[in-house]
Design a protein around this motif. Structure first.
Motif, mmCIF file in Angstrom:
data_model
loop_
_atom_site.group_PDB
_atom_site.id
_atom_site.type_symbol
_atom_site.label_atom_id
_atom_site.label_comp_id
_atom_site.label_asym_id
_atom_site.label_seq_id
_atom_site.Cartn_x
_atom_site.Cartn_y
_atom_site.Cartn_z
ATOM 1 N N HIS A 54 0.783 -1.232 0.000
ATOM 2 C CA HIS A 54 0.000 0.000 0.000
ATOM 3 C C HIS A 54 0.819 1.290 0.000
ATOM 4 O O HIS A 54 0.259 2.349 -0.218
ATOM 5 C CB HIS A 54 -0.954 0.007 1.203
ATOM 6 N N ALA A 55 2.129 1.208 0.285
ATOM 7 C CA ALA A 55 2.903 2.453 0.374
ATOM 8 C C ALA A 55 2.947 3.135 -0.977
ATOM 9 O O ALA A 55 3.093 2.501 -2.014
ATOM 10 C CB ALA A 55 4.326 2.161 0.864
ATOM 11 N N ARG A 56 2.778 4.446 -0.957
ATOM 12 C CA ARG A 56 2.843 5.243 -2.183
ATOM 13 C C ARG A 56 3.172 6.674 -1.781
ATOM 14 O O ARG A 56 3.134 7.026 -0.608
ATOM 15 C CB ARG A 56 1.504 5.197 -2.901
ATOM 16 N N GLU A 57 3.475 7.486 -2.785
ATOM 17 C CA GLU A 57 3.696 8.890 -2.493
ATOM 18 C C GLU A 57 2.357 9.593 -2.371
ATOM 19 O O GLU A 57 1.446 9.367 -3.174
ATOM 20 C CB GLU A 57 4.495 9.541 -3.621
ATOM 21 N N CYS A 58 2.241 10.451 -1.357
ATOM 22 C CA CYS A 58 1.049 11.292 -1.230
ATOM 23 C C CYS A 58 0.875 12.092 -2.514
ATOM 24 O O CYS A 58 1.838 12.691 -3.013
ATOM 25 C CB CYS A 58 1.212 12.223 -0.030
ATOM 26 N N ALA A 59 -0.336 12.078 -3.059
ATOM 27 C CA ALA A 59 -0.575 12.735 -4.349
ATOM 28 C C ALA A 59 -0.290 14.227 -4.294
ATOM 29 O O ALA A 59 0.038 14.838 -5.299
ATOM 30 C CB ALA A 59 -2.024 12.504 -4.771
ATOM 31 N N ARG A 60 -0.385 14.824 -3.098
ATOM 32 C CA ARG A 60 -0.200 16.263 -3.034
ATOM 33 C C ARG A 60 1.222 16.667 -2.667
ATOM 34 O O ARG A 60 1.814 17.514 -3.305
ATOM 35 C CB ARG A 60 -1.197 16.869 -2.042
ATOM 36 N N CYS A 61 1.788 16.018 -1.600
ATOM 37 C CA CYS A 61 3.046 16.555 -1.070
ATOM 38 C C CYS A 61 4.261 15.655 -1.286
ATOM 39 O O CYS A 61 5.381 16.081 -1.040
ATOM 40 C CB CYS A 61 2.897 16.874 0.414
ATOM 41 N N GLY A 62 4.050 14.407 -1.713
ATOM 42 C CA GLY A 62 5.200 13.523 -1.937
ATOM 43 C C GLY A 62 5.648 12.766 -0.705
ATOM 44 O O GLY A 62 6.579 11.967 -0.764
ATOM 45 N N ASN A 63 4.993 12.991 0.447
ATOM 46 C CA ASN A 63 5.273 12.217 1.653
ATOM 47 C C ASN A 63 4.893 10.753 1.404
ATOM 48 O O ASN A 63 4.101 10.446 0.520
ATOM 49 C CB ASN A 63 4.438 12.777 2.812
ATOM 50 N N ILE A 64 5.474 9.841 2.171
ATOM 51 C CA ILE A 64 5.111 8.434 2.016
ATOM 52 C C ILE A 64 3.897 8.137 2.870
ATOM 53 O O ILE A 64 3.795 8.596 4.011
ATOM 54 C CB ILE A 64 6.296 7.528 2.405
ATOM 55 N N SER A 65 2.981 7.362 2.332
ATOM 56 C CA SER A 65 1.734 7.069 3.019
ATOM 57 C C SER A 65 1.194 5.756 2.473
ATOM 58 O O SER A 65 1.632 5.276 1.435
ATOM 59 C CB SER A 65 0.733 8.194 2.746
ATOM 60 N N THR A 66 0.257 5.148 3.188
ATOM 61 C CA THR A 66 -0.434 4.002 2.616
ATOM 62 C C THR A 66 -1.823 4.394 2.122
ATOM 63 O O THR A 66 -2.633 3.546 1.785
ATOM 64 C CB THR A 66 -0.528 2.830 3.618
ATOM 65 N N MET B 1 -10.714 3.328 10.874
ATOM 66 C CA MET B 1 -9.849 3.219 9.698
ATOM 67 C C MET B 1 -8.391 3.399 10.115
ATOM 68 O O MET B 1 -8.048 4.380 10.771
ATOM 69 C CB MET B 1 -10.239 4.296 8.678
ATOM 70 N N ALA B 2 -7.537 2.475 9.733
ATOM 71 C CA ALA B 2 -6.116 2.621 10.014
ATOM 72 C C ALA B 2 -5.561 3.734 9.134
ATOM 73 O O ALA B 2 -5.835 3.779 7.948
ATOM 74 C CB ALA B 2 -5.376 1.329 9.714
ATOM 75 N N SER B 3 -4.834 4.657 9.743
ATOM 76 C CA SER B 3 -4.281 5.744 8.936
ATOM 77 C C SER B 3 -2.982 5.292 8.281
ATOM 78 O O SER B 3 -2.356 4.326 8.697
ATOM 79 C CB SER B 3 -4.039 6.962 9.799
ATOM 80 N N GLY B 4 -2.590 6.012 7.233
ATOM 81 C CA GLY B 4 -1.410 5.637 6.468
ATOM 82 C C GLY B 4 -0.141 5.666 7.292
ATOM 83 O O GLY B 4 0.719 4.802 7.168
ATOM 84 N N ARG B 5 -0.047 6.664 8.162
ATOM 85 C CA ARG B 5 1.169 6.803 8.943
ATOM 86 C C ARG B 5 1.293 5.682 9.983
ATOM 87 O O ARG B 5 2.396 5.220 10.274
ATOM 88 C CB ARG B 5 1.151 8.167 9.626
ATOM 89 N N ASP B 6 0.162 5.251 10.524
ATOM 90 C CA ASP B 6 0.193 4.208 11.547
ATOM 91 C C ASP B 6 0.842 2.927 11.046
ATOM 92 O O ASP B 6 1.622 2.291 11.750
ATOM 93 C CB ASP B 6 -1.231 3.891 12.019
ATOM 94 N N ASP B 7 0.493 2.494 9.809
ATOM 95 C CA ASP B 7 1.078 1.281 9.240
ATOM 96 C C ASP B 7 2.592 1.378 9.196
ATOM 97 O O ASP B 7 3.303 0.438 9.563
ATOM 98 C CB ASP B 7 0.574 1.071 7.799
ATOM 99 N N VAL B 30 13.381 1.287 6.827
ATOM 100 C CA VAL B 30 12.011 1.275 6.297
ATOM 101 C C VAL B 30 11.901 2.183 5.071
ATOM 102 O O VAL B 30 11.307 1.805 4.057
ATOM 103 C CB VAL B 30 10.996 1.671 7.393
ATOM 104 N N LEU B 31 12.519 3.368 5.124
ATOM 105 C CA LEU B 31 12.502 4.263 3.953
ATOM 106 C C LEU B 31 13.168 3.590 2.754
ATOM 107 O O LEU B 31 12.680 3.682 1.629
ATOM 108 C CB LEU B 31 13.243 5.563 4.273
ATOM 109 N N HIS B 32 14.293 2.909 3.008
ATOM 110 C CA HIS B 32 15.013 2.219 1.936
ATOM 111 C C HIS B 32 14.140 1.114 1.344
ATOM 112 O O HIS B 32 14.039 0.969 0.128
ATOM 113 C CB HIS B 32 16.304 1.625 2.506
ATOM 114 N N MET B 33 13.462 0.360 2.214
ATOM 115 C CA MET B 33 12.585 -0.719 1.737
ATOM 116 C C MET B 33 11.456 -0.158 0.889
ATOM 117 O O MET B 33 11.115 -0.718 -0.151
ATOM 118 C CB MET B 33 11.990 -1.482 2.923
ATOM 119 N N ILE B 34 10.843 0.942 1.362
ATOM 120 C CA ILE B 34 9.708 1.515 0.628
ATOM 121 C C ILE B 34 10.173 2.010 -0.739
ATOM 122 O O ILE B 34 9.473 1.858 -1.740
ATOM 123 C CB ILE B 34 9.035 2.640 1.451
ATOM 124 N N ALA B 35 11.403 2.569 -0.775
ATOM 125 C CA ALA B 35 11.927 3.023 -2.070
ATOM 126 C C ALA B 35 12.157 1.835 -3.006
ATOM 127 O O ALA B 35 12.098 1.972 -4.222
ATOM 128 C CB ALA B 35 13.225 3.801 -1.862
#
Lengths: 199, 199
Positions: A54-66, B1-7, B30-35
């Motif tokens: 589910h991880a992706r870039e936030c459509a608005r700011c580029g932050n990582i989010s699910t 609803m689970a928020s994106g940051r929580d995951d 984690v950042l490296h894995m997501i990339a």
């Protein structure tokens, strides 16, 4: 038939590709996980699979989010008209750690770099300008790293915003809290002296 | 609803429980894995889930495996009549790294310890004696750590095997290859001197 050792060796090899883990610490981590299969390894595998899916870039700011948009962009309390521009998500997290900034962010994902042919288009500067226009922004805080590339990028963005009615600021430079002069580089001391304040 | 940051926060918290990773390096990992979601994170999550589901102790020697019996115990070429007794799986892996030992292993999973009430039963010494009897063993190599607990355990096993026609040996103690005397502790130099050989 996959042999038992191969599965474990494959896991050690994958773990060893994470930053900060060498072959030796990857082995230690895998042994530790196997010893704590139920309490650590299974939840970790599940959590990793969830984030990977589910991880992706936030459509608005580029932050990582699910989610489609990150928590910060969807939080109405953070529509303060301030946007903090950072190089990458690690910098955003560093800013968030102290919870002193109440506005929103824009993650560039890098800096301008002629050598690596990263121009304004590749860095998404047009997307940043759209973001600023859409969000009723009154102040853009350039929190880019104090490197040559970071400062070049900051100057470029400042120029691009010159014609708009937006205040553009950057983080103060000076002596870190708790810092000792003897351990600071000359450039930092010079910047701190130049920006000296009435006591 | 689970928020994106929580995951993502949950994943960082779990990663930070691995040995050798603090909160900061867990975030970096984690950042490296997501990339590298496709190339690293998804395979890692799958590999971890596989090992978590199938990892178990080898029924014969206590090594970690994803099969009923480990690769070493099922390899007929390693039925050399030599069993190397080690404290834990990390020690077995250390022995295997150089591929100089051709026999089999027995992993104790610890040492005798009166303080922690680990007696011969808890440590599986009867299981070791069964293993030795079943495997036509002619030599038992005690590769236990050179600590008080390790050596106590070694002595206990050596005594338990006294009445059998089995040669019991232990790893030599002395100066490590490439070691400089100036950096060695007194105990090691004393042991090396006591075990000196004709040049």
């Amino acid at each position: 038939m996959a042999s038992g050792r191969d599965d474990i060796e494959a896991l050690i090899a994958l773990m060893g590709r994470l930053p900060g883990l060498g072959p030796r610490s990857a082995r230690r981590a895998v042994l530790h996980m196997i010893a704590k299969r139920g309490a650590l390894m299974t939840p970790l595998a599940q959590s990793m699979a969830t984030v990977a899916a589910h991880a992706r870039e936030c459509a608005r700011c580029g932050n990582i989010s699910t989610q489609e948009m990150c928590d910060i962009c969807t939080d109405p309390r953070r529509a303060t008209g301030e946007i903090c521009v950072v190089e990458d998500v690690a910098d955003l997290w560093a800013m968030e750690r102290g919870q002193f900034f109440k506005g929103r962010y824009h993650v560039l994902g890098g800096t301008l770099s002629a050598l690596d042919s990263v121009g304004p288009e590749e860095l998404g500067i047009p997307k940043l300008l759209d973001h600023i226009a859409a969000d009723n922004v009154t102040e853009v805080i350039l929190a880019l790293n104090a490197t040559v590339e970071g400062q070049t990028t900051a100057h470029y963005i400042a120029e691009a915003l010159e014609t708009r009615q937006i205040s553009v600021t950057s983080l103060a430079q000076g002596v870190p809290i708790g810092g000792e002069l003897d351990y600071l580089d000359d450039g930092t001391i010079q910047a701190a002296l130049r920006a000296r304040k009435a006591f």
